[in-house]
Design a protein around this motif. Structure first.
Motif, PDB file in Angstrom:
ATOM      1  N   GLN A 295     -26.513  -9.314  27.480  1.00  0.00           N
ATOM      2  CA  GLN A 295     -26.374 -10.695  27.932  1.00  0.00           C
ATOM      3  C   GLN A 295     -25.007 -10.938  28.591  1.00  0.00           C
ATOM      4  OE1 GLN A 295     -28.546 -13.316  27.895  1.00  0.00           O
ATOM      5  NE2 GLN A 295     -26.973 -14.597  28.858  1.00  0.00           N
ATOM      6  N   LEU A 296     -23.959 -10.491  27.910  1.00  0.00           N
ATOM      7  CA  LEU A 296     -22.610 -10.795  28.400  1.00  0.00           C
ATOM      8  C   LEU A 296     -22.256  -9.996  29.655  1.00  0.00           C
ATOM      9  CD1 LEU A 296     -20.739 -10.927  24.961  1.00  0.00           C
ATOM     10  CD2 LEU A 296     -21.172 -12.881  26.474  1.00  0.00           C
ATOM     11  N   SER A 297     -22.876  -8.827  29.814  1.00  0.00           N
ATOM     12  CA  SER A 297     -22.503  -7.939  30.922  1.00  0.00           C
ATOM     13  C   SER A 297     -23.301  -8.181  32.190  1.00  0.00           C
ATOM     14  CB  SER A 297     -22.718  -6.466  30.554  1.00  0.00           C
ATOM     15  OG  SER A 297     -22.434  -6.208  29.232  1.00  0.00           O
ATOM     16  N   GLU A 298     -24.521  -8.666  32.044  1.00  0.00           N
ATOM     17  CA  GLU A 298     -25.452  -8.686  33.179  1.00  0.00           C
ATOM     18  C   GLU A 298     -24.825  -9.345  34.405  1.00  0.00           C
ATOM     19  OE1 GLU A 298     -28.704 -11.385  33.141  1.00  0.00           O
ATOM     20  OE2 GLU A 298     -29.079 -10.737  35.202  1.00  0.00           O
ATOM     21  N   GLY A 299     -24.786  -8.597  35.484  1.00  0.00           N
ATOM     22  CA  GLY A 299     -24.310  -9.135  36.756  1.00  0.00           C
ATOM     23  C   GLY A 299     -22.826  -9.443  36.794  1.00  0.00           C
ATOM     24  N   ARG A 300     -22.067  -8.985  35.801  1.00  0.00           N
ATOM     25  CA  ARG A 300     -20.643  -9.330  35.781  1.00  0.00           C
ATOM     26  C   ARG A 300     -19.744  -8.142  36.132  1.00  0.00           C
ATOM     27  NH1 ARG A 300     -21.285 -13.384  31.045  1.00  0.00           N
ATOM     28  NH2 ARG A 300     -21.597 -15.328  32.191  1.00  0.00           N
ATOM     29  N   GLY A 301     -20.345  -7.078  36.630  1.00  0.00           N
ATOM     30  CA  GLY A 301     -19.547  -5.998  37.204  1.00  0.00           C
ATOM     31  C   GLY A 301     -19.045  -4.992  36.178  1.00  0.00           C
ATOM     32  N   GLN A 302     -18.345  -4.005  36.739  1.00  0.00           N
ATOM     33  CA  GLN A 302     -17.918  -2.836  35.968  1.00  0.00           C
ATOM     34  C   GLN A 302     -16.920  -3.171  34.866  1.00  0.00           C
ATOM     35  OE1 GLN A 302     -18.859   0.380  35.713  1.00  0.00           O
ATOM     36  NE2 GLN A 302     -20.590  -0.405  36.889  1.00  0.00           N
ATOM     37  N   GLU A 303     -16.084  -4.152  35.130  1.00  0.00           N
ATOM     38  CA  GLU A 303     -15.017  -4.424  34.173  1.00  0.00           C
ATOM     39  C   GLU A 303     -15.584  -4.846  32.808  1.00  0.00           C
ATOM     40  OE1 GLU A 303     -11.200  -7.356  33.713  1.00  0.00           O
ATOM     41  OE2 GLU A 303     -12.095  -7.126  35.702  1.00  0.00           O
ATOM     42  N   VAL A 304     -16.562  -5.757  32.867  1.00  0.00           N
ATOM     43  CA  VAL A 304     -17.174  -6.218  31.610  1.00  0.00           C
ATOM     44  C   VAL A 304     -17.962  -5.076  30.966  1.00  0.00           C
ATOM     45  CG1 VAL A 304     -18.732  -7.882  30.556  1.00  0.00           C
ATOM     46  CG2 VAL A 304     -17.245  -8.592  32.444  1.00  0.00           C
ATOM     47  N   ALA A 305     -18.701  -4.339  31.799  1.00  0.00           N
ATOM     48  CA  ALA A 305     -19.467  -3.209  31.257  1.00  0.00           C
ATOM     49  C   ALA A 305     -18.527  -2.227  30.559  1.00  0.00           C
ATOM     50  CB  ALA A 305     -20.228  -2.504  32.381  1.00  0.00           C
ATOM     51  N   HIS A 306     -17.388  -1.993  31.172  1.00  0.00           N
ATOM     52  CA  HIS A 306     -16.424  -1.071  30.593  1.00  0.00           C
ATOM     53  C   HIS A 306     -15.872  -1.600  29.267  1.00  0.00           C
ATOM     54  CE1 HIS A 306     -13.569   2.174  30.495  1.00  0.00           C
ATOM     55  NE2 HIS A 306     -12.605   1.295  30.230  1.00  0.00           N
ATOM     56  N   LYS A 307     -15.618  -2.889  29.251  1.00  0.00           N
ATOM     57  CA  LYS A 307     -15.092  -3.522  28.026  1.00  0.00           C
ATOM     58  C   LYS A 307     -15.990  -3.237  26.825  1.00  0.00           C
ATOM     59  CE  LYS A 307     -14.129  -8.159  26.177  1.00  0.00           C
ATOM     60  NZ  LYS A 307     -14.193  -9.607  26.466  1.00  0.00           N
ATOM     61  N   TYR A 308     -17.313  -3.232  27.081  1.00  0.00           N
ATOM     62  CA  TYR A 308     -18.251  -3.067  25.969  1.00  0.00           C
ATOM     63  C   TYR A 308     -18.854  -1.669  25.887  1.00  0.00           C
ATOM     64  CZ  TYR A 308     -18.053  -8.164  25.460  1.00  0.00           C
ATOM     65  OH  TYR A 308     -17.639  -9.452  25.244  1.00  0.00           O
ATOM     66  N   SER A 309     -18.316  -0.717  26.628  1.00  0.00           N
ATOM     67  CA  SER A 309     -19.010   0.574  26.679  1.00  0.00           C
ATOM     68  C   SER A 309     -18.959   1.311  25.329  1.00  0.00           C
ATOM     69  CB  SER A 309     -18.456   1.452  27.798  1.00  0.00           C
ATOM     70  OG  SER A 309     -17.118   1.801  27.505  1.00  0.00           O
ATOM     71  N   GLU A 310     -17.843   1.238  24.649  1.00  0.00           N
ATOM     72  CA  GLU A 310     -17.765   1.912  23.345  1.00  0.00           C
ATOM     73  C   GLU A 310     -18.729   1.265  22.356  1.00  0.00           C
ATOM     74  OE1 GLU A 310     -16.697   2.654  19.257  1.00  0.00           O
ATOM     75  OE2 GLU A 310     -16.406   0.732  20.235  1.00  0.00           O
ATOM     76  N   LEU A 311     -18.777  -0.079  22.385  1.00  0.00           N
ATOM     77  CA  LEU A 311     -19.686  -0.812  21.495  1.00  0.00           C
ATOM     78  C   LEU A 311     -21.138  -0.458  21.811  1.00  0.00           C
ATOM     79  CD1 LEU A 311     -20.248  -2.978  19.352  1.00  0.00           C
ATOM     80  CD2 LEU A 311     -20.132  -4.695  21.178  1.00  0.00           C
ATOM     81  N   THR A 312     -21.450  -0.336  23.091  1.00  0.00           N
ATOM     82  CA  THR A 312     -22.814   0.035  23.480  1.00  0.00           C
ATOM     83  C   THR A 312     -23.191   1.385  22.872  1.00  0.00           C
ATOM     84  OG1 THR A 312     -22.589  -1.189  25.549  1.00  0.00           O
ATOM     85  CG2 THR A 312     -24.315   0.500  25.461  1.00  0.00           C
ATOM     86  N   GLY A 313     -22.301   2.330  22.984  1.00  0.00           N
ATOM     87  CA  GLY A 313     -22.562   3.655  22.417  1.00  0.00           C
ATOM     88  C   GLY A 313     -22.759   3.587  20.911  1.00  0.00           C
ATOM     89  N   TRP A 314     -21.941   2.774  20.266  1.00  0.00           N
ATOM     90  CA  TRP A 314     -22.063   2.611  18.803  1.00  0.00           C
ATOM     91  C   TRP A 314     -23.422   2.022  18.440  1.00  0.00           C
ATOM     92  CZ3 TRP A 314     -22.627  -1.651  15.542  1.00  0.00           C
ATOM     93  CH2 TRP A 314     -22.402  -1.416  14.177  1.00  0.00           C
ATOM     94  N   CYS A 315     -23.843   0.982  19.182  1.00  0.00           N
ATOM     95  CA  CYS A 315     -25.139   0.345  18.896  1.00  0.00           C
ATOM     96  C   CYS A 315     -26.273   1.361  19.039  1.00  0.00           C
ATOM     97  CB  CYS A 315     -25.392  -0.826  19.850  1.00  0.00           C
ATOM     98  SG  CYS A 315     -24.338  -2.255  19.580  1.00  0.00           S
ATOM     99  N   VAL A 316     -26.230   2.143  20.101  1.00  0.00           N
ATOM    100  CA  VAL A 316     -27.294   3.128  20.336  1.00  0.00           C
ATOM    101  C   VAL A 316     -27.326   4.139  19.191  1.00  0.00           C
ATOM    102  CG1 VAL A 316     -28.072   5.007  21.831  1.00  0.00           C
ATOM    103  CG2 VAL A 316     -27.277   2.841  22.826  1.00  0.00           C
ATOM    104  N   GLN A 317     -26.154   4.602  18.823  1.00  0.00           N
ATOM    105  CA  GLN A 317     -26.084   5.594  17.750  1.00  0.00           C
ATOM    106  C   GLN A 317     -26.601   4.996  16.430  1.00  0.00           C
ATOM    107  OE1 GLN A 317     -22.970   5.327  15.517  1.00  0.00           O
ATOM    108  NE2 GLN A 317     -23.733   6.958  14.176  1.00  0.00           N
ATOM    109  N   GLN A 318     -26.261   3.750  16.177  1.00  0.00           N
ATOM    110  CA  GLN A 318     -26.738   3.083  14.953  1.00  0.00           C
ATOM    111  C   GLN A 318     -28.256   2.893  14.978  1.00  0.00           C
ATOM    112  OE1 GLN A 318     -24.727   1.377  12.170  1.00  0.00           O
ATOM    113  NE2 GLN A 318     -23.612   3.185  12.803  1.00  0.00           N
ATOM    114  N   ILE A 319     -28.781   2.573  16.146  1.00  0.00           N
ATOM    115  CA  ILE A 319     -30.234   2.391  16.251  1.00  0.00           C
ATOM    116  C   ILE A 319     -30.944   3.737  16.072  1.00  0.00           C
ATOM    117  CG2 ILE A 319     -32.125   1.768  17.826  1.00  0.00           C
ATOM    118  CD1 ILE A 319     -30.207  -0.364  19.031  1.00  0.00           C
ATOM    119  N   LEU A 320     -30.406   4.769  16.696  1.00  0.00           N
ATOM    120  CA  LEU A 320     -31.060   6.092  16.614  1.00  0.00           C
ATOM    121  C   LEU A 320     -31.053   6.641  15.191  1.00  0.00           C
ATOM    122  CD1 LEU A 320     -29.868   7.877  19.897  1.00  0.00           C
ATOM    123  CD2 LEU A 320     -31.959   6.563  19.499  1.00  0.00           C
ATOM    124  N   GLN A 321     -30.098   6.193  14.373  1.00  0.00           N
ATOM    125  CA  GLN A 321     -30.076   6.636  12.971  1.00  0.00           C
ATOM    126  C   GLN A 321     -31.345   6.254  12.218  1.00  0.00           C
ATOM    127  OE1 GLN A 321     -26.570   5.196  10.956  1.00  0.00           O
ATOM    128  NE2 GLN A 321     -25.363   6.992  11.524  1.00  0.00           N
TER     129      GLN A 321
END
Lengths: 434, 434
Positions: B222-248
C-alpha cells in the motif's frame, strides 16, 4: 430463510398456563398419577449413561504424570491437545468429589485419588502468582500459565473444586481457601473490578451479565450446603442480591429473558442487549428453583418456572428440527454468533434438570411432558453409541458437527451433573409416589 | 462421521503437477487458447455484482449524523446494531478510495464524500488517546471506545484508510500519519510488543501467526505503490522479512501450510500448531504472487502457486458439498472451532483472486479451471438474489446460516476487493489475448 431462521422459529407453541392439564399425557396413568414404568425407564437409561460417562473420563482424561486432567479428548478418547483449561480442571474435581461423596457406587478410591491429584494440580499452578487470587484460564500440561481471562470464572471453578474436595478430605485449610476466594470474588463483582485487568473505556458500559449472579448464587449454595444456619446467614444478603440481579434479566414486560442488562436493570442497546441464551436462562431457572425450595418461597418458585424455565424453552426450542438453539435475538434478527443455530449438549442438560426439578416440586404433569420432550431429543441425538460419552456440538438438523468428546469448554461436568441430578430426582419421585 | 468430517474430506483430488494439462478444459478453445466467451461471461457477472455491492453499501451503511459507517446490516440492509468496528471502518474508507481512484465509473462525489467522512471519523475517534497510536477495536456510534484488542490489526486498517485516502485528497499530513503508524507497527511486531498490553506468561510462547507478516506485506504494498524506488528501498528489508516469515508456515515437508508456527519456524504443539485456515493461506498466496510479479521472481511465483494457492485449495476444498472449509486440523482431528465446517464468503473471495492472478501470470489452463470451480460455487451460493449483496456464512451444505449482510467482521471489503481485482484481471486478459 432456513427452517431455523428467527422468523420461522416463532410458529407453534403457546405458553403453558398455571394449572393447565393435559388429559392425554402419556406419562400419567389413567387415574392421573404419573407412570411408574416411564420414570423407571428414564432412570435406568440415566444410570447407565452416568456409569458410562464416568468410565470414559476415568479411562481417558487422567494425566498420571503431572496430575490434573486432559480434557481435549477426541471421539474415541484420544488426547488431541494437552492444554489444561482451569474451568474444566475445577469442574472435574468438583464432579468427582460430588459423586464420591453422595453416590454409593462412586465411592471408589480411583475417583478420590484422581480428584485429589486434580486439586493438587490446581493449588500448585492455577493461581498465577503466589499471594494473588487471579487464576489462569489455561495452563500447559505441566502447569505454566498460557492465558488469563479478565473475568471471574476460573476463580469460581477453583473455589467449587476446593470446597467440594475439602468435604471429602476434611481438609480445613482447603475449605478456608475456598472461603477466602469467595471474599475476593465478592470484592471483584460488587466492590471493585479493577483487579481483573479490564481497561476502563468510555463506551464500555458496566453490564449485568447473567453468568455473574448465577455463578455467585451457585457458589453460595456450594459453601452453605449442610453447614447450618450460621453460614446461610453469612451469605443471606448476597443471596438476595444474586436473586435480584438474576430477576433483572426478565424484560419486555415479562415476555423474555435477556442475557445482558444494564446495572439499573434496563435493556441495553444493540445485539448485546437483545441476546438470548435459552440454556443459560434454564440453568438460572433451576438455580432459583433450588433456592425456592430451601427458602420455601412459592413466589420465587412460580417466577422461576414461568420466566426462567418455560419462557426460555418456548423461545429457544426449534420447532422445525427439535432441540434448543444456542443463541437468539429477542427481536428476531439473526444473531452474529456463527454458532447461533447449533444444538449444544449443555443447554439440553440444563433443560432436563430444570423441567424435572420443576415437576418434582409442583407435580404439574405438563412439566413432566416437557422433560420427556427434551429427554427424547437429547438421548436420540447426543450420546455416541459407538465410542461412548456424548457429542457436544450438533448442526441445526441434529448431526454431529464436531466429533470431539471434550475440548476447551466441554469437560467432565454438564453431562454427569445432569445425569447425577436427574437420577437423584427420579429416585426420589419413585420412592415417594402416592 | 458427517460428510464433511476431516476423514471423509481427504478423498479425491491430487496435487496438480507443474505442466499438467487438461485436454478437455472447457475454458480453452479447440486450438488451446482460452475461451473469450467464458472470460466475457465471468466479467459481465463480476461487473454487475460490484455495481450492486457498491450500491448496497452506499444506500444502507452511511451514518450521515456522526460520519463513519454502520456495518451491522441485516439481510435487507436494515441496521441492527450501531457499533462501529474499526477494522471495518478503515477497510470501507480504503475500498471507497481505491474504487474512486482507479475505476472511472466509481469516480463519484458521493463515494469520495463518504470516504472523507469515514476518514474524519477514524482520525477523530479511533486512536484511544491523543498522542498514542493504539486504536480501539470497536466504538459507539458517536465514537466512544468500547473495546481494545491487544493485537495490531485495528491500527493496520487505520493505516490502509489513511494512505489510500491521502492519495485521493492529496493530504500530505494524512500520508505522514500513515507512515508514522507504519513505524509504530514495525516496532510492535519486530522490536517490542509490550505496548499492546498482552501479559507475559510463562506458558505462552511467542508465535509467528500468519496474519501478522501478511498484514505487514500488504501495508508495504500500500505505502509503496506508485511512489518510486526510494520508498520501495525503504521497505525492502521489511519485505524480505515478511516473505521469510510467511514461508515459514509451509510445514510437513512442504505438504501443508499451518496458520501458527514458532518464531524459529518450527511446528507448535497441539491444536494451535495443527490449525489450517485455507482461505488465509490463499490470501497469502496472492500477496506473494503480487510481489513475485513486481520483483520478477519466478522462484517466489512457483512457491506461491504450489504451496499457498494449490495446496490450501487441495486441503481445504470440501469434495462432498463443495466450497472451502473455514478451519482444518492437519492431522485430521476435528477442529475445536465450532464454525470449522462452515463456508464463509471471504475464503472464496481470496481463492478467486488467487487463481485468477496465478492464471494471469502463468497462463496455465489448470489454474483457470480452478478459478472456474471456485467461481461456480461462489456465485451459486453467496449472492442474495432477493435483497442484494452476499450472504457471509453458509452451513457445510451451502445454506445461509446467518442472513446478515454485514456484522462485526463482514463489511465493505472482501466482496468488493475480490470483484474489483477480478474485473481488472479479466479486463487485462481480454485486452491482451493472443
Amino acid at each position: 430463510m432456513t427452517d431455523g431462521s428467527p422468523g420461522a422459529r416463532r410458529a407453534g407453541g403457546e405458553l403453558l398456563q398455571d394449572g393447565l392439564f393435559f388429559t392425554a399425557c402419556p406419562y400419567l396413568d389413567p387415574e392421573g398419577t404419573m407412570s411408574v414404568v416411564k420414570l423407571e425407564e428414564w432412570r435406568q437409561r440415566i444410570v447407565k449413561e452416568l456409569d458410562d460417562t464416568v468410565a470414559f473420563w476415568l479411562k481417558y482424561s487422567h494425566d498420571t504424570t503431572h496430575g490434573g486432567f486432559f480434557t481435549c479428548l477426541g471421539r474415541d478418547g484420544t488426547v488431541y491437545d494437552e492444554l489444561k483449561y482451569v474451568w474444566l480442571q475445577g469442574r472435574q474435581v468438583w464432579m468427582y468429589c460430588r459423586l464420591y461423596r453422595t453416590m454409593e457406587r462412586f465411592r471408589r478410591p480411583e475417583i478420590l485419588e484422581a480428584a485429589k491429584a486434580g486439586g493438587a494440580f490446581l493449588r500448585r499452578f492455577a493461581r498465577v502468582s503466589s499471594g494473588q487470587w487471579k487464576c489462569a484460564f489455561c495452563l500447559t500440561r505441566d502447569g505454566k500459565a498460557v492465558k488469563i481471562q479478565r473475568t471471574v470464572f476460573s476463580e469460581c471453578f477453583y473455589l467449587l473444586a476446593m470446597d467440594e474436595l475439602s468435604r471429602v478430605t476434611a481438609d480445613e485449610g482447603m475449605q478456608l481457601e475456598a472461603e477466602q476466594m469467595m471474599e475476593q470474588l465478592i470484592h471483584w463483582v460488587r466492590v471493585d473490578s479493577s483487579g481483573l485487568g479490564r481497561p476502563q473505556l468510555p463506551g464500555d458500559f458496566p453490564t449485568n451479565s447473567m453468568a455473574v449472579p448465577m455463578m455467585l448464587l451457585c457458589l453460595v449454595h456450594q459453601l452453605s450446603e449442610g453447614r447450618g444456619q450460621e453460614v446461610a446467614h453469612k451469605y443471606s444478603e448476597l443471596t438476595g442480591w444474586c436473586v435480584q440481579q438474576i430477576l433483572q434479566h426478565v424484560q419486555r414486560d415479562g415476555t423474555a429473558v435477556l442475557e445482558n442488562v444494564s446495572l439499573q436493570g434496563g435493556e441495553l442497546p444493540g445485539c448485546l442487549g437483545r441476546l438470548q441464551n435459552p440454556g443459560h436462562a434454564l440453568e438460572a431457572g433451576w438455580f432459583l428453583l433450588q433456592l425456592s425450595a430451601q427458602q420455601q418461597d412459592s413466589e420465587l418458585q412460580r417466577t422461576a418456572i414461568n420466566k426462567f424455565v418455560e419462557l426460555p424453552f418456548q423461545s429457544g426450542w426449534d420447532n422445525g428440527h427439535g432441540g434448543l438453539f444456542y443463541f437468539l435475538d429477542v427481536d428476531g434478527h439473526c444473531p452474529t454468533q456463527l454458532e447461533w443455530n447449533m444444538k449444544l449438549w449443555w443447554p439440553h442438560c440444563e433443560a432436563l434438570i430444570a423441567f424435572l426439578m420443576a415437576y418434582s416440586q409442583t407435580k404439574k404433569p405438563e412439566l413432566l411432558q416437557r422433560f420427556s420432550q427434551v429427554y427424547e431429543y437429547t438421548f436420540n441425538h447426543f450420546p455416541d453409541a459407538d465410542s461412548g460419552e456424548w457429542f457436544g456440538y450438533l448442526t441445526q438438523e441434529g448431526k454431529p458437527a464436531l466429533d470431539l468428546k471434550g475440548g476447551p469448554f466441554k469437560g467432565f461436568f454438564h453431562v454427569p451433573r445432569c445425569l447425577y441430578m436427574c437420577e437423584l430426582m427420579l429416585d426420589d419421585l419413585l420412592a415417594n409416589r402416592d
